[in-house]
Structure formats: C-alpha cells, structure tokens
Design a protein around this motif. Structure first.
Motif, PDB file in Angstrom:
ATOM      1  N   GLN A   1       0.734  -1.268   0.069  1.00 33.97           N
ATOM      2  CA  GLN A   1      -0.053  -0.099   0.218  1.00 33.97           C
ATOM      3  C   GLN A   1       0.839   1.356  -0.046  1.00 33.97           C
ATOM      4  O   GLN A   1       0.436   2.248  -0.543  1.00 33.97           O
ATOM      5  CB  GLN A   1      -0.969   0.093   1.063  1.00 33.97           C
TER       6      GLN A   1
ATOM      7  N   GLU B   1       2.129   1.702  -3.613  1.00 32.06           N
ATOM      8  CA  GLU B   1       0.968   2.473  -4.233  1.00 32.06           C
ATOM      9  C   GLU B   1       0.885   3.936  -4.093  1.00 32.06           C
ATOM     10  O   GLU B   1       0.545   4.696  -4.898  1.00 32.06           O
ATOM     11  CB  GLU B   1      -0.060   1.560  -4.026  1.00 32.06           C
ATOM     12  N   ASP B   2       0.786   4.167  -2.887  1.00 27.90           N
ATOM     13  CA  ASP B   2       0.536   5.592  -2.403  1.00 27.90           C
ATOM     14  C   ASP B   2       1.819   6.498  -2.934  1.00 27.90           C
ATOM     15  O   ASP B   2       1.674   7.471  -3.315  1.00 27.90           O
ATOM     16  CB  ASP B   2       0.498   5.847  -0.850  1.00 27.90           C
TER      17      ASP B   2
ATOM     18  N   GLN C   1       3.914   5.893  -5.371  1.00 23.02           N
ATOM     19  CA  GLN C   1       3.810   6.036  -6.832  1.00 23.02           C
ATOM     20  C   GLN C   1       2.861   7.150  -7.456  1.00 23.02           C
ATOM     21  O   GLN C   1       3.149   7.662  -8.385  1.00 23.02           O
ATOM     22  CB  GLN C   1       3.535   4.696  -7.603  1.00 23.02           C
ATOM     23  N   ARG C   2       1.834   7.412  -6.558  1.00 22.74           N
ATOM     24  CA  ARG C   2       0.953   8.377  -6.962  1.00 22.74           C
ATOM     25  C   ARG C   2       1.261   9.813  -6.369  1.00 22.74           C
ATOM     26  O   ARG C   2       0.798  10.674  -6.816  1.00 22.74           O
ATOM     27  CB  ARG C   2      -0.550   8.165  -6.426  1.00 22.74           C
ATOM     28  N   ALA C   3       2.157   9.827  -5.450  1.00 22.41           N
ATOM     29  CA  ALA C   3       2.553  11.021  -4.900  1.00 22.41           C
ATOM     30  C   ALA C   3       3.483  12.019  -5.757  1.00 22.41           C
ATOM     31  O   ALA C   3       4.540  11.258  -6.144  1.00 22.41           O
ATOM     32  CB  ALA C   3       3.500  10.922  -3.419  1.00 22.41           C
ATOM     33  N   PRO C   4       3.290  13.027  -5.990  1.00 17.39           N
ATOM     34  CA  PRO C   4       3.946  14.104  -6.870  1.00 17.39           C
ATOM     35  C   PRO C   4       5.197  14.082  -6.336  1.00 17.39           C
ATOM     36  O   PRO C   4       5.314  14.433  -4.973  1.00 17.39           O
ATOM     37  CB  PRO C   4       3.181  15.316  -7.202  1.00 17.39           C
TER      38      PRO C   4
ATOM     39  N   ASP D   1      12.112   8.541  -7.156  1.00 15.25           N
ATOM     40  CA  ASP D   1      12.377   7.053  -7.563  1.00 15.25           C
ATOM     41  C   ASP D   1      13.116   6.104  -6.918  1.00 15.25           C
ATOM     42  O   ASP D   1      12.687   4.902  -6.604  1.00 15.25           O
ATOM     43  CB  ASP D   1      12.670   7.129  -9.149  1.00 15.25           C
TER      44      ASP D   1
END
Length: 57
Positions: free
Chosen positions: A19, A22-23, A25-28, A32
């Motif tokens: 989780q 996933e969070d 990867q969505r956070a600007p 990386d």
C-alpha cells in the motif's frame, strides 16, 4: 513464536508495504530511489514468506 504466526506477520508487513508503494507512486515528487527501495524490501518479504511457507509443507 510459531512459524505460521511469523509468516502471518510477514504477510501483514508485505501488505502494508504494498500500500505504501502504491501511495508513493501516486505522490508527486516522490523520489524514484525511495520507491525502488520499498519495492526491493517488498520483494525480500515475499521471498521470505515463500521460503518459510515451503518449510511448513
């Protein structure tokens, strides 16, 4: 701690980490390198779960 309990704890950690990945990867602006480190940790947990599960059989 019985082996099955240990495996369940590892599965919970894996789910939590999944989780978080996933969070992240969505956070600007999330580096990386951090995401990659979390994915590697998640993979290590998965491998450990599989290894310990095979010992139960």
């Amino acid at each position: 701690m019985p082996l099955s309990s240990h495996i369940e704890e590892l599965k919970k950690k894996h789910l939590t980490l999944s989780q978080q990945v996933e969070d992240a990867q969505r956070a600007p602006g999330m580096p990386d390198a951090e995401i990659s480190a979390m994915k590697k940790q998640k993979l290590r947990l998965k491998e450990e779960i599989e290894r310990l599960s095979s010992e139960l059989v």
